[in-house]
Design a protein around this motif. Structure first.
Motif, PDB file in Angstrom:
ATOM      1  N   UNK A  94      28.339  -3.671  14.190  1.00 33.47           N
ATOM      2  CA  UNK A  94      28.168  -2.243  13.875  1.00 33.47           C
ATOM      3  C   UNK A  94      29.450  -1.679  13.257  1.00 33.47           C
ATOM      4  N   UNK A  95      30.604  -2.049  13.814  1.00 32.51           N
ATOM      5  CA  UNK A  95      31.884  -1.550  13.266  1.00 32.51           C
ATOM      6  C   UNK A  95      32.020  -1.983  11.804  1.00 32.51           C
ATOM      7  N   UNK A  96      31.691  -3.243  11.532  1.00 31.19           N
ATOM      8  CA  UNK A  96      31.799  -3.724  10.136  1.00 31.19           C
ATOM      9  C   UNK A  96      30.861  -2.928   9.225  1.00 31.19           C
ATOM     10  N   UNK A  97      29.641  -2.720   9.686  1.00 26.11           N
ATOM     11  CA  UNK A  97      28.658  -2.007   8.855  1.00 26.11           C
ATOM     12  C   UNK A  97      29.112  -0.573   8.579  1.00 26.11           C
ATOM     13  N   UNK A  98      29.711   0.042   9.583  1.00 23.63           N
ATOM     14  CA  UNK A  98      30.166   1.427   9.387  1.00 23.63           C
ATOM     15  C   UNK A  98      31.251   1.469   8.318  1.00 23.63           C
ATOM     16  N   UNK A  99      32.167   0.536   8.368  1.00 23.91           N
ATOM     17  CA  UNK A  99      33.209   0.517   7.328  1.00 23.91           C
ATOM     18  C   UNK A  99      32.611   0.208   5.962  1.00 23.91           C
ATOM     19  N   UNK A 107      35.995   5.596  13.579  1.00 28.70           N
ATOM     20  CA  UNK A 107      34.815   5.232  14.373  1.00 28.70           C
ATOM     21  C   UNK A 107      34.793   3.713  14.609  1.00 28.70           C
ATOM     22  N   UNK A 108      35.065   2.949  13.553  1.00 25.72           N
ATOM     23  CA  UNK A 108      35.057   1.486  13.686  1.00 25.72           C
ATOM     24  C   UNK A 108      36.125   1.024  14.677  1.00 25.72           C
ATOM     25  N   UNK A 109      37.280   1.674  14.659  1.00 20.47           N
ATOM     26  CA  UNK A 109      38.348   1.310  15.613  1.00 20.47           C
ATOM     27  C   UNK A 109      37.874   1.487  17.057  1.00 20.47           C
ATOM     28  N   UNK A 110      37.217   2.615  17.301  1.00 23.08           N
ATOM     29  CA  UNK A 110      36.729   2.878  18.666  1.00 23.08           C
ATOM     30  C   UNK A 110      35.665   1.845  19.059  1.00 23.08           C
ATOM     31  N   UNK A 111      34.807   1.519  18.124  1.00 23.21           N
ATOM     32  CA  UNK A 111      33.749   0.549  18.450  1.00 23.21           C
ATOM     33  C   UNK A 111      34.368  -0.814  18.767  1.00 23.21           C
ATOM     34  N   UNK A 112      35.339  -1.231  17.963  1.00 24.82           N
ATOM     35  CA  UNK A 112      35.962  -2.549  18.205  1.00 24.82           C
ATOM     36  C   UNK A 112      36.728  -2.550  19.523  1.00 24.82           C
ATOM     37  N   UNK A 113      37.359  -1.422  19.825  1.00 24.49           N
ATOM     38  CA  UNK A 113      38.086  -1.345  21.099  1.00 24.49           C
ATOM     39  C   UNK A 113      37.114  -1.573  22.267  1.00 24.49           C
TER      40      UNK A 113
END
Ligand code: NAD
Length: 494
Positions: free
Chosen positions: A85-90, A119-125
């Protein structure tokens, strides 16, 4: 990261909107329609289908059915979905930027250049937390009995968010809830439905099972139904204190737990031992330049020591006047329109009252922006100096590009001014004196303090308020702890 260049025209037409319930796109709804008005032109630009009671119930039922399977999904698989999801958001940064400009007038420099990455940073965290929540083994002496404590997800979490910065709000709530094994029903504001809808579509592409992530934009009635639904185990809310009170009353009757991320009126204390150019740049860009002043934790009260006061305000005025107010689709725009005409009328009303009172000095701005921007909800960046800390302008959230500047003599007075509001979300201070930095940070009654920096949204740092800024935390271990209960099991060995 997918980005656009200034040379490429950006499509300003809103997409058709669908709710996402149990993995399906839903366009026929029972909650009526919302005529979405462009913040740039004041004209209707889309008809938003709204979730009614039937759609909220369907989303909660789907989330409830999906919960058992998601809870049993190995942490490594939950992490895989989150990372995807993080990748897709970026990869969809340009589309997120376009949608944020359409729905809220957020400049693409922020909506594309900042929010998707954050947003992607938070998801990866939180993806990293998916298999790292640990329990505890308790033994008694003599070791006849023992007990263990295991973290458990709640079940269905109701997430209610407001319109400013929905992508960042989603990043702060959704991955923590999902990493812990909960399913979610997200109710975005009807004023900002497009960004959350894309987030929901990408969640499906990322491989989350149907029903784990549901997105149902709607008005207050939809929010109220989500709160009262018996299968919703906890509410995490981002919005204003007035709505928070209504939600808390409803949750009190139901004994339902909540997280409350509310407004702020952050002080930015600037001592006279700092570089005035750097301090002025942070004071201006991190307030006026973030969502056109429509942010919860931005430093809107600039509290400046005598020795640097005149030099600082001179620089702040120059910087504010150099910021481009304009079309949010243009890449060099720093300040776009406010969310709607009502917001622009409200903010200029506060400015007029302050001007009429005559007790403070208007340095720049002070009204609407005319010319080609006259049809939109544009307010000029406005700075008032010599403001009494008790003045309503310094006490209440303005939610527009307006800063109040206050003078102080010594540390004690700075702390007194900083703490003299009912809010307590963010706090900022600038000094080169290490002792003073620690002492003032400790004395500020806020959930967060930032010293010589404005990096407010680090996913590893718990973020949240005191006072009427709310309670509960997003970010860090504290953020995922909001979405687990601890079950204690005692076992007799005999
Ligand atoms: P709001 O409080 O009016 O609405 C927020 C959400 O609540 C919307 O989705 C709305 O539909 C829903 N809602 C309204 N009435 C409801 C009800 N009775 N029951 C259930 N849901 C209901 O939002 P607002 O005041 O326009 O938002 C701005 C506020 O949000 C500001 O105070 C801002 O500081 C705050 N905010 C806080 C944070 C944070 O993280 N602390 C972040 C962004 C914004």
């Amino acid at each position: 990261m997918e980005t656009t260049t200034n040379a490429e025209p950006i499509d300003r037409r809103p997409p058709a909107l669908a709710l996402i319930i149990d993995g399906e796109a839903v366009t026929r709804t029972s909650g009526g329609h919302h005529a979405h008005i462009s913040p740039m032109t004041g004209e209707a630009q889309a008809e938003i289908p709204l979730a009614g009671v039937a759609e909220i119930d369907a989303a909660v039922d789907a989330a409830h059915r999906a919960f058992a399977g998601w809870r049993a999904t190995p942490g490594a698989e939950r992490r895989r979905c989150l990372l995807k999801l993080a990748d897709l958001i970026e990869q969809h940064a340009a589309e997120f930027g376009r949608l944020a400009a359409i729905e809220c007038g957020i400049p693409v420099a922020v909506g594309e250049g900042y929010a998707p990455g954050a947003c992607a940073d938070w998801i990866r965290y939180y993806a990293g937390w998916a298999d790292k929540l640990e329990g505890q083994l308790l033994s008694t002496f003599p070791a006849e009995d023992f007990a263990y404590v295991a973290p458990e997800p709640y079940g269905v979490i109701g997430l209610i968010i407001t319109w400013n910065g929905p992508l960042v709000s989603l990043g702060m709530k959704v991955p923590a809830a999902l990493a812990a094994g909960n399913s979610v029903v997200i109710k975005p504001s009807e004023m900002a439905p497009f960004v959350p809808a894309l987030f929901g579509r990408l969640a499906k592409l990322a491989g989350f099972p149907d029903g784990v992530v549901n997105v149902v934009p709607g008005g207050p009635e939809a929010g109220a139904r989500l709160i009262e639904h018996p299968l919703v185990e906890k509410i995490s809310f981002t919005g204003g204190p007035a709505t928070a009170r209504r939600i808390l009353h409803a949750c009190a009757d139901l004994l339902k737990p909540t997280v409350m991320e509310l407004g702020g009126k952050a002080a930015n204390i600037i001592f006279d031992d700092v570089d005035p150019d750097a301090a002025a740049a942070q004071a201006v860009y991190h307030s006026l330049g973030v969502l056109s002043g429509q942010g919860c934790a931005i430093p809107t009260r600039v509290v400046v020591q005598n020795g640097i006061y005149d030099a600082l305000i001179e620089r702040m005025v120059a910087l504010a006047e150099a910021m481009k107010v304009g079309d949010p689709f243009e890449r060099d725009t720093a300040i776009g329109p406010l969310i709607n005409e009502a917001a622009a009328v409200r903010v200029t009303g506060l400015i007029e009252t302050a001007k009429a009172g005559g007790a403070m000095r208007l340095l720049t701005g002070g009204g609407r922006v005319g010319g080609v921007l006259a049809g939109g909800a544009y307010v000029a960046p406005t700075l008032f100096a010599d403001v009494d800390p008790a003045d309503p302008l310094a006490q209440n959230e303005i939610f527009g590009p307006v800063l109040t500047i206050h003078r102080f003599r010594d540390e004690a007075e700075a702390i007194a001014i900083a703490n003299a509001t009912r809010y307590g979300l963010g706090g900022y201070l600038h000094t080169n004196d290490l002792r003073r930095a620690h002492q003032v940070a400790a004395a500020m009654r806020t959930g967060n303090v930032f010293v010589n920096t404005a990096k407010t949204l680090d996913p590893a740092m718990p973020f949240g308020g005191t006072g009427i800024s709310g309670f509960g935390r997003e970010g860090g271990k504290a953020g995922i702890e909001e979405f687990v209960r601890h079950k204690a099991v005692g076992i007799a060995r005999g």
